[in-house]
Design a protein around this motif. Structure first.
Motif, mmCIF file in Angstrom:
data_model
loop_
_atom_site.group_PDB
_atom_site.id
_atom_site.type_symbol
_atom_site.label_atom_id
_atom_site.label_comp_id
_atom_site.label_asym_id
_atom_site.label_seq_id
_atom_site.Cartn_x
_atom_site.Cartn_y
_atom_site.Cartn_z
ATOM 1 N N VAL A 1 1.115 -1.063 0.065
ATOM 2 C CA VAL A 1 -0.378 -0.072 -0.272
ATOM 3 C C VAL A 1 1.524 1.090 0.235
ATOM 4 C CG1 VAL A 1 -2.405 1.362 0.640
ATOM 5 C CG2 VAL A 1 -1.688 -1.172 1.328
ATOM 6 N N GLY A 2 0.710 2.407 -0.963
ATOM 7 C CA GLY A 2 1.600 3.519 -1.487
ATOM 8 C C GLY A 2 1.237 4.946 -1.119
ATOM 9 N N ASP A 3 2.119 5.476 -0.568
ATOM 10 C CA ASP A 3 0.777 7.010 0.019
ATOM 11 C C ASP A 3 1.953 7.580 -1.763
ATOM 12 O OD1 ASP A 3 0.533 8.125 2.889
ATOM 13 O OD2 ASP A 3 1.003 9.057 0.940
ATOM 14 N N SER A 4 2.105 9.191 -1.122
ATOM 15 C CA SER A 4 2.176 9.657 -2.980
ATOM 16 C C SER A 4 4.582 10.389 -1.913
ATOM 17 C CB SER A 4 1.722 11.509 -2.408
ATOM 18 O OG SER A 4 0.386 10.843 -3.119
ATOM 19 N N THR A 5 4.694 9.302 -2.492
ATOM 20 C CA THR A 5 6.671 9.309 -2.522
ATOM 21 C C THR A 5 6.957 8.832 -3.108
ATOM 22 O OG1 THR A 5 8.197 8.732 -0.979
ATOM 23 C CG2 THR A 5 6.570 7.439 -0.769
ATOM 24 N N GLN A 6 8.690 9.675 -3.323
ATOM 25 C CA GLN A 6 8.978 9.079 -4.691
ATOM 26 C C GLN A 6 9.178 7.981 -5.210
ATOM 27 O OE1 GLN A 6 13.358 10.969 -4.154
ATOM 28 N NE2 GLN A 6 12.411 12.398 -5.625
ATOM 29 N N PRO A 7 9.132 6.050 -4.800
ATOM 30 C CA PRO A 7 9.288 5.234 -5.280
ATOM 31 C C PRO A 7 8.061 4.308 -5.278
ATOM 32 C CG PRO A 7 10.648 5.274 -3.017
ATOM 33 C CD PRO A 7 9.990 6.484 -3.409
ATOM 34 N N VAL A 8 6.703 5.454 -4.680
ATOM 35 C CA VAL A 8 5.821 5.289 -5.438
ATOM 36 C C VAL A 8 5.504 5.235 -6.914
ATOM 37 C CG1 VAL A 8 2.639 5.438 -5.056
ATOM 38 C CG2 VAL A 8 4.858 4.723 -2.911
ATOM 39 N N TYR A 9 6.072 6.859 -7.404
ATOM 40 C CA TYR A 9 5.276 7.704 -8.120
ATOM 41 C C TYR A 9 6.236 7.097 -9.340
ATOM 42 C CZ TYR A 9 3.034 12.158 -6.146
ATOM 43 O OH TYR A 9 2.960 13.119 -5.320
ATOM 44 N N PRO B 1 -2.299 -10.245 -7.671
ATOM 45 C CA PRO B 1 -3.867 -8.999 -8.760
ATOM 46 C C PRO B 1 -4.263 -8.151 -7.503
ATOM 47 C CG PRO B 1 -4.072 -10.743 -9.151
ATOM 48 C CD PRO B 1 -2.687 -11.247 -8.695
ATOM 49 N N GLY B 2 -4.186 -6.994 -7.570
ATOM 50 C CA GLY B 2 -5.289 -6.209 -6.347
ATOM 51 C C GLY B 2 -4.024 -6.168 -5.184
ATOM 52 N N GLY B 3 -2.705 -6.287 -5.780
ATOM 53 C CA GLY B 3 -1.413 -6.509 -3.732
ATOM 54 C C GLY B 3 -1.203 -4.889 -4.298
ATOM 55 N N TRP B 4 -1.438 -4.178 -5.341
ATOM 56 C CA TRP B 4 -0.522 -3.058 -5.380
ATOM 57 C C TRP B 4 -1.758 -1.605 -5.833
ATOM 58 C CZ3 TRP B 4 3.739 -0.158 -4.726
ATOM 59 C CH2 TRP B 4 3.846 1.409 -5.473
ATOM 60 N N PHE B 5 -1.946 -0.927 -4.471
ATOM 61 C CA PHE B 5 -2.727 0.230 -4.285
ATOM 62 C C PHE B 5 -1.768 2.152 -3.936
ATOM 63 C CE2 PHE B 5 -4.641 -2.265 -1.672
ATOM 64 C CZ PHE B 5 -4.742 -1.753 -0.372
ATOM 65 N N ASN B 6 -2.074 2.569 -4.528
ATOM 66 C CA ASN B 6 -1.398 3.754 -3.892
ATOM 67 C C ASN B 6 -2.617 4.973 -4.379
ATOM 68 O OD1 ASN B 6 -0.444 5.350 -5.536
ATOM 69 N ND2 ASN B 6 0.132 3.046 -6.450
ATOM 70 N N ALA B 7 -2.456 6.014 -3.176
ATOM 71 C CA ALA B 7 -2.732 7.668 -3.474
ATOM 72 C C ALA B 7 -2.248 8.312 -4.399
ATOM 73 C CB ALA B 7 -3.078 8.309 -1.805
ATOM 74 N N ALA B 8 -1.616 8.000 -5.458
ATOM 75 C CA ALA B 8 -0.998 8.743 -6.109
ATOM 76 C C ALA B 8 -1.179 9.149 -7.519
ATOM 77 C CB ALA B 8 0.634 8.834 -5.590
ATOM 78 N N LEU C 1 -2.285 12.884 0.150
ATOM 79 C CA LEU C 1 -0.920 12.421 1.347
ATOM 80 C C LEU C 1 -1.694 11.673 2.400
ATOM 81 C CD1 LEU C 1 2.128 14.873 1.116
ATOM 82 C CD2 LEU C 1 2.069 13.138 0.992
ATOM 83 N N GLY C 2 -1.011 10.887 3.398
ATOM 84 C CA GLY C 2 -0.995 10.342 4.579
ATOM 85 C C GLY C 2 -1.900 8.898 4.167
ATOM 86 N N TYR C 3 -2.211 8.552 3.161
ATOM 87 C CA TYR C 3 -2.908 8.036 2.892
ATOM 88 C C TYR C 3 -2.546 6.384 3.094
ATOM 89 C CZ TYR C 3 -5.608 4.065 0.058
ATOM 90 O OH TYR C 3 -6.447 2.851 -0.738
ATOM 91 N N GLY C 4 -0.937 6.571 2.957
ATOM 92 C CA GLY C 4 -0.626 4.927 3.140
ATOM 93 C C GLY C 4 -1.008 3.699 4.415
ATOM 94 N N PRO C 5 -0.740 4.426 5.382
ATOM 95 C CA PRO C 5 -0.686 3.781 6.570
ATOM 96 C C PRO C 5 -1.838 3.152 7.564
ATOM 97 C CG PRO C 5 0.956 5.822 6.979
ATOM 98 C CD PRO C 5 0.431 6.137 5.508
#
Length: 523
Positions: free
Chosen positions: A371-379, A390-397, A403-407
Motif C-alpha cells: 500500500v503506497g502513499d504519495s512518495t518518490q518510489p510510488v510515483y 492481483p489487487g496487491g498494489w494500490f496507492n493514493a498517488a 497524502l497520508g493515505y498509506g498508513p
C-alpha cells in the motif's frame, strides 16, 4: 431495540464484520449494540484514518468498508478519504450522527453544527441520506449496498439525527440488495468478437475495474495474441506474462504501442490523466478503434468509443473470451517486450533506483500487499512496476492523490487479509500526516510493515519546483527520529542507510508477526 441497535443488526445482515471509527457523545447510541455483536470495532487516531482504513479494507476484502463518525468535525475529517474513494471507485460507507432534527439548518450554535451537512457531503459522496425514523433505516442501508453492488462503487453517506438514535425500532428485517452489476448485451459481445477477429494488431488496456477478472483477461489476451497495458490500479494482473505491459500510458513507448494498434479493448479504465497523461504534455490520444467495457454508463459517455459495453469487467470479459477464436497471431509477446524494455529505459536513473525498493519488497515477501502513499518510489512504480498479486498494489498517488493515505489504508488491508504480508511504503513527509495510526495498528494487532522513504522533505515537489525554475520553498519539513517514535509506541524498528539491507529487514519484520517500522535514509 433502539435505532442504534437496529443499525448494528442490519449491518451484520449485510455481511459487515469490521467498522472503523472514533465514538463521541454524538454517536454513543450507535454503539449500544456493538459490544454484543459479531462486528469488530477498530479505533483510529483520527476520523480521516477511519475512512482510509475502510478504503484499504474494501480494496482487499472486496466488501464495503464501514466507518462510524460524529457529526460536524468527525464527518468533515473523513471528506478527504471519501474523495479518494470516489476517485478510485472504492465502496466506503460512512455513517455519521447529525444534530437533533428540530435544530437543523437554523444556525442556533449547537455543538458540531453545520449549515447543511448532507448538502456538503452530496458533493463528494455518491449518495447522502438522512434516517430520521427507525422505519427508514433498513431501506436506506439496502439502497447503500445496492449502489455498491450494482454500479461503479464509491463513498456513500448516511446520517442519523441525535433524537432518532434511541427511538424504538422493534425487530428490524434487512431489505435485500435489489440489483447486481449490469449484464453485458449479448449483441455487444458478438460485435466486439467480430471486431477482434478482423484486427491484426489488437491491444488490451486494463484498469482497476479489471483487477478481479484475471482469468478471463488472460484468456482473452492469449486468444487474441494481444499485449495488455496495465494502469497503476491493475498492476498485479498477468505478472511476468509475456503479453503483460506493466507500464503507464504516460510513457512514450506505451503510447506508441497503443497508437500502433488497430483495435483497443479497454476494460475498466476511465482514461484519467493520472494514468494516461501524468506529465500533462497532452501526448496521449484516444484510440481510433476502441471497445470500452465499463460498469458505469456515465463513464462510457464521457469518452465515447466505437463500441461501449455496459457491464462489470468480469461479466463481459468471460463471454468475450469464449466468443473469440484463437487467432494464431504470434507477434503479441514481441510487441509487448519492445514496449516493456523501452518504457523501463525511459525512466530516469533515480526512478530506476527507487523502483528497486518495490522490487526488493516484492521479492522478499512474495504475494505481499503493498500500500503506497504519495512518495518518490510510488510515483516511479506507477510509471513502471510488475507486482505479483492481483489487487496487491494500490496507492493514493493516482486519482485524488491524498497524502497520508498509506498508513491507515495498510491497516485496513491487513485486517482484511490477516495471513498476508502487508507493507506500507510512505515518505517521511506523507507519513507525518497520519503517523499516530501506528498506535491503531498495535491496538488492532495489524502486522503492517511501515517502510519510510526518508529524504527529509517533500523531495518530489522540490524537484518539480527546480525543474520549473522556482527556488524551492516550504518543501523541507524536519522529520522526527522515527525510531524513537516507534520506540514510544513499543514497536520494533530498524534504520537502513541504503536498499541493500531491505530484504533481510523485511523478512525479520514479517517473522515477528507484529507491526514494525523500517526507515530508509535517502541521500
Amino acid at each position: 431495540m433502539t435505532l442504534g441497535e437496529a443499525l448494528i443488526t442490519l449491518l451484520e445482515a449485510h455481511g459487515v464484520d469490521t467498522v472503523f471509527g472514533i465514538p463521541g457523545v454524538h454517536t454513543i447510541e450507535l454503539y449500544r449494540g456493538l459490544a454484543t455483536s459479531r462486528i469488530r470495532h477498530i479505533t483510529p487516531r483520527h476520523e480521516q484514518g477511519a475512512a482510509f482504513m475502510a478504503d484499504g479494507y474494501a480494496r482487499v476484502s472486496g466488501k464495503p468498508g464501514v466507518a462510524f463518525v460524529i457529526t460536524g468535525p468527525g464527518l468533515t475529517n473523513t471528506i478527504t478519504a471519501m474523495a479518494q474513494a470516489r476517485a478510485d471507485s472504492v465502496p466506503v460507507l460512512v455513517i455519521s450522527g447529525v444534530n437533533a432534527t428540530t435544530t437543523l439548518g437554523k444556525g442556533l450554535g449547537f455543538l458540531h453544527e453545520l449549515p447543511d451537512q448532507r448538502g456538503m457531503l452530496s458533493t463528494v459522496a455518491l449518495s447522502s441520506e438522512r434516517v430520521a425514523e427507525p422505519g427508514a433505516l433498513a431501506e436506506a442501508l439496502a439502497r447503500a449496498f445496492t449502489i455498491f453492488a450494482s454500479g461503479r462503487p464509491g463513498p456513500v453517506h448516511i446520517e442519523i439525527p441525535l433524537d432518532a438514535m434511541a427511538k424504538d425500532a422493534g425487530m428490524p428485517t434487512a431489505v435485500p440488495v435489489r440489483a447486481g452489476p449490469p449484464k453485458p448485451d449479448p449483441k455487444a459481445i458478438e460485435e466486439a468478437a467480430r471486431l477482434a477477429a478482423t484486427a491484426s494488431r489488437p491491444l488490451i488496456l486494463a484498469g482497476g475495474g479489471a483487477r478481479r477478472a484475471e482469468p478471463a483477461l488472460r484468456d482473452l489476451a492469449e486468444r487474441l495474441g494481444a499485449p495488455v497495458v496495465l494502469t497503476a490500479n491493475a498492476r498485479g494482473l498477468l505478472h511476468g506474462h509475456p503479453l503483460g505491459v506493466p507500464a503507464s500510458p504516460s510513457l512514450k513507448p506505451v503510447r506508441a504501442l497503443i497508437d500502433a494498434a488497430d483495435l483497443v479493448i479497454a476494460a475498466g479504465t476511465e482514461f484519467g490523466p493520472t494514468d494516461y497523461d501524468m506529465y500533462g504534455d497532452g501526448g496521449f490520444t484516444m484510440p481510433r478503434s476502441l471497445v470500452r467495457i465499463d460498469i458505469d454508463q456515465a463513464q462510457l459517455e464521457r469518452r465515447p468509443a466505437a463500441l461501449g459495453i455496459l457491464a462489470d469487467c468480469g461479466e463481459a470479459l468471460l463471454p468475450l473470451a469464449a466468443a473469440v477464436a484463437p487467432s494464431g497471431r504470434n507477434d503479441g509477446p514481441a510487441r509487448a517486450a519492445v514496449a516493456r524494455e523501452a518504457a523501463l529505459a525511459e525512466l530516469t536513473p533515480d526512478m530506476r533506483h527507487q523502483l528497486r525498493a518495490l522490487e526488493a519488497i516484492r521479492d522478499a515477501l512474495p504475494g505481499a500487499i503493498i500500500v503506497g502513499d504519495s512518495t518518490q518510489p510510488v510515483y516511479a512504480a506507477n510509471l513502471y512496476y510488475d507486482h505479483d498479486r492481483p489487487g496487491g498494489w494500490f496507492n493514493a498517488a493516482t486519482g485524488y492523490g491524498a497524502l497520508g493515505y498509506g498508513p491507515p489504508a495498510a491497516i485496513g488491508a491487513a485486517l482484511a487479509a490477516p495471513d498476508t504480508p502487508v507493507v506500507c511504503l510512505t515518505g517521511d513527509g506523507g507519513f507525518q500526516f497520519t503517523m499516530p495510526e501506528l498506535g491503531a495498528a498495535l491496538d488492532a494487532g495489524a502486522p503492517v510493515i511501515f517502510v519510510i522513504w526518508n529524504n527529509r522533505g517533500y523531495r518530489e515537489i522540490e524537484t518539480s519546483m527546480r525543474d520549473a525554475g522556482i527556488e524551492p520553498v516550504g518543501v523541507s519539513p524536519a522529520p522526527p527520529d522515527f525510531l524513537r517514535v516507534a520506540e514510544a509506541y513499543g514497536m520494533k524498528a530498524e534504520r537502513l542507510s541504503d536498499l541493500n539491507g531491505l530484504p533481510n529487514a523485511l523478512k525479520k519484520a514479517r517473522h515477528t508477526g507484529e507491526a514494525c517500522l523500517i526507515e530508509i535514509i535517502v541521500s
